[in-house]
Design a protein around this motif. Structure first.
Motif, PDB file in Angstrom:
ATOM      1  N   ALA A   9       0.825  -1.209   0.000  1.00 27.71           N
ATOM      2  CA  ALA A   9       0.000   0.000   0.000  1.00 27.71           C
ATOM      3  C   ALA A   9       0.860   1.260   0.000  1.00 27.71           C
ATOM      4  CB  ALA A   9      -0.917  -0.009   1.224  1.00 27.71           C
ATOM      5  N   TYR A  10       2.095   1.150   0.435  1.00 25.38           N
ATOM      6  CA  TYR A  10       2.977   2.310   0.550  1.00 25.38           C
ATOM      7  C   TYR A  10       3.790   2.548  -0.720  1.00 25.38           C
ATOM      8  CZ  TYR A  10       1.469   1.416   5.236  1.00 25.38           C
ATOM      9  OH  TYR A  10       0.674   1.183   6.333  1.00 25.38           O
ATOM     10  N   LEU A  26      -7.927  -4.171   7.771  1.00 20.19           N
ATOM     11  CA  LEU A  26      -7.701  -2.835   8.326  1.00 20.19           C
ATOM     12  C   LEU A  26      -7.091  -1.927   7.263  1.00 20.19           C
ATOM     13  CD1 LEU A  26      -6.099  -3.933  11.720  1.00 20.19           C
ATOM     14  CD2 LEU A  26      -8.503  -3.403  11.276  1.00 20.19           C
ATOM     15  N   TRP A  27      -7.467  -0.657   7.282  1.00 19.14           N
ATOM     16  CA  TRP A  27      -6.909   0.317   6.339  1.00 19.14           C
ATOM     17  C   TRP A  27      -5.441   0.562   6.702  1.00 19.14           C
ATOM     18  CZ3 TRP A  27      -8.876   2.013   1.946  1.00 19.14           C
ATOM     19  CH2 TRP A  27      -8.194   3.038   1.292  1.00 19.14           C
ATOM     20  N   PRO A  28      -4.537   0.617   5.701  1.00 17.93           N
ATOM     21  CA  PRO A  28      -3.110   0.863   5.976  1.00 17.93           C
ATOM     22  C   PRO A  28      -2.896   2.238   6.617  1.00 17.93           C
ATOM     23  CG  PRO A  28      -3.478   0.256   3.672  1.00 17.93           C
ATOM     24  CD  PRO A  28      -4.813   0.454   4.287  1.00 17.93           C
ATOM     25  N   ARG A  29      -2.109   2.270   7.652  1.00 17.23           N
ATOM     26  CA  ARG A  29      -1.845   3.519   8.381  1.00 17.23           C
ATOM     27  C   ARG A  29      -1.145   4.536   7.486  1.00 17.23           C
ATOM     28  NH1 ARG A  29       0.342   0.542  13.541  1.00 17.23           N
ATOM     29  NH2 ARG A  29      -1.629   0.179  14.585  1.00 17.23           N
ATOM     30  N   GLY A  30      -1.616   5.763   7.593  1.00 14.48           N
ATOM     31  CA  GLY A  30      -0.932   6.877   6.955  1.00 14.48           C
ATOM     32  C   GLY A  30      -1.106   6.975   5.450  1.00 14.48           C
ATOM     33  N   VAL A  31      -2.025   6.237   4.865  1.00 15.88           N
ATOM     34  CA  VAL A  31      -2.230   6.266   3.414  1.00 15.88           C
ATOM     35  C   VAL A  31      -3.638   6.789   3.136  1.00 15.88           C
ATOM     36  CG1 VAL A  31      -2.289   4.914   1.288  1.00 15.88           C
ATOM     37  CG2 VAL A  31      -0.699   4.284   3.092  1.00 15.88           C
ATOM     38  N   SER A  32      -3.725   7.792   2.282  1.00 15.74           N
ATOM     39  CA  SER A  32      -5.042   8.333   1.952  1.00 15.74           C
ATOM     40  C   SER A  32      -5.705   7.484   0.872  1.00 15.74           C
ATOM     41  CB  SER A  32      -4.914   9.774   1.452  1.00 15.74           C
ATOM     42  OG  SER A  32      -4.410   9.788   0.129  1.00 15.74           O
ATOM     43  N   LYS A  33      -7.015   7.572   0.803  1.00 12.28           N
ATOM     44  CA  LYS A  33      -7.757   6.834  -0.220  1.00 12.28           C
ATOM     45  C   LYS A  33      -7.337   7.283  -1.618  1.00 12.28           C
ATOM     46  CE  LYS A  33     -11.690   5.573   2.553  1.00 12.28           C
ATOM     47  NZ  LYS A  33     -13.117   5.436   2.678  1.00 12.28           N
ATOM     48  N   ASN A  34      -7.079   8.555  -1.786  1.00 11.74           N
ATOM     49  CA  ASN A  34      -6.661   9.062  -3.098  1.00 11.74           C
ATOM     50  C   ASN A  34      -5.309   8.493  -3.512  1.00 11.74           C
ATOM     51  OD1 ASN A  34      -8.948  10.578  -3.536  1.00 11.74           O
ATOM     52  ND2 ASN A  34      -8.054  12.465  -2.729  1.00 11.74           N
ATOM     53  N   ASP A  35      -4.370   8.410  -2.570  1.00 14.89           N
ATOM     54  CA  ASP A  35      -3.026   7.903  -2.887  1.00 14.89           C
ATOM     55  C   ASP A  35      -3.049   6.418  -3.230  1.00 14.89           C
ATOM     56  OD1 ASP A  35      -1.955  10.408  -2.487  1.00 14.89           O
ATOM     57  OD2 ASP A  35      -1.223   9.968  -0.466  1.00 14.89           O
ATOM     58  N   LEU A  36      -3.949   5.677  -2.628  1.00 16.52           N
ATOM     59  CA  LEU A  36      -3.980   4.230  -2.833  1.00 16.52           C
ATOM     60  C   LEU A  36      -4.551   3.838  -4.197  1.00 16.52           C
ATOM     61  CD1 LEU A  36      -2.863   1.995  -1.165  1.00 16.52           C
ATOM     62  CD2 LEU A  36      -5.034   1.777  -0.013  1.00 16.52           C
TER      63      LEU A  36
END
Length: 117
Positions: A9-10, A26-36
C-alpha cells in the motif's frame, strides 16, 4: 505469467497494475484513499481477526498461517468468486499494508488463487 500481482500500500501505484484491490481487513496507516488508487477494498477476503492476531506477522508461523487462511478461503466462496471474476477481466494487483513482503495475507491469497487455477 500470472495475472495476479502484489504491491504494498505504501508503494506508488503502477500504470500496469490493472485492478487494484486492498485485501486487508484494516486500512493501511498513513495512506489516503486518493493515494492508494483502489478499485475495491475487499475486507471479506482478508484473514479473520482471530487468525490475523494469532499470526501477528511472525515468519515462524507462516506455514500454519497459510494452511489456516486457505481453510478460511475454502469457506469464503463468495469473496473468492469475486476475485476470480476480476481476474477474468485481466490483471489484478492485490494490495496489502504489511511490512513483510514475503509473509503476508496477500502473498498467501495469491498462492491460493494460483494453486486452484
Amino acid at each position: 505469467m500470472s495475472s495476479i500481482w502484489l504491491r504494498r500500500a505504501y508503494d506508488t501505484p503502477g500504470h500496469t497494475d490493472g485492478q487494484r484491490i486492498l485485501v486487508d481487513r484494516l486500512w493501511p496507516r498513513g495512506v489516503s484513499k486518493n493515494d492508494l488508487k483502489l478499485d475495491e477494498w475487499m475486507k471479506d477476503i482478508a484473514p479473520s481477526d482471530d487468525l490475523r492476531e494469532w499470526f501477528d506477522h511472525d515468519a515462524d508461523k507462516w506455514e500454519g498461517f497459510k494452511e489456516r487462511y486457505a481453510k478460511e478461503l475454502d469457506e469464503n466462496k463468495d469473496a473468492v468468486a469475486a476475485i476470480r471474476e476480476r481476474l477474468a477481466d485481466g490483471r489484478v494487483t492485490l494490495v496489502s499494508g504489511a511490512k513483510d513482503e514475503e509473509h503476508n495475507n496477500a502473498v498467501a491469497l495469491k498462492a491460493y488463487l494460483e494453486k486452484q487455477t
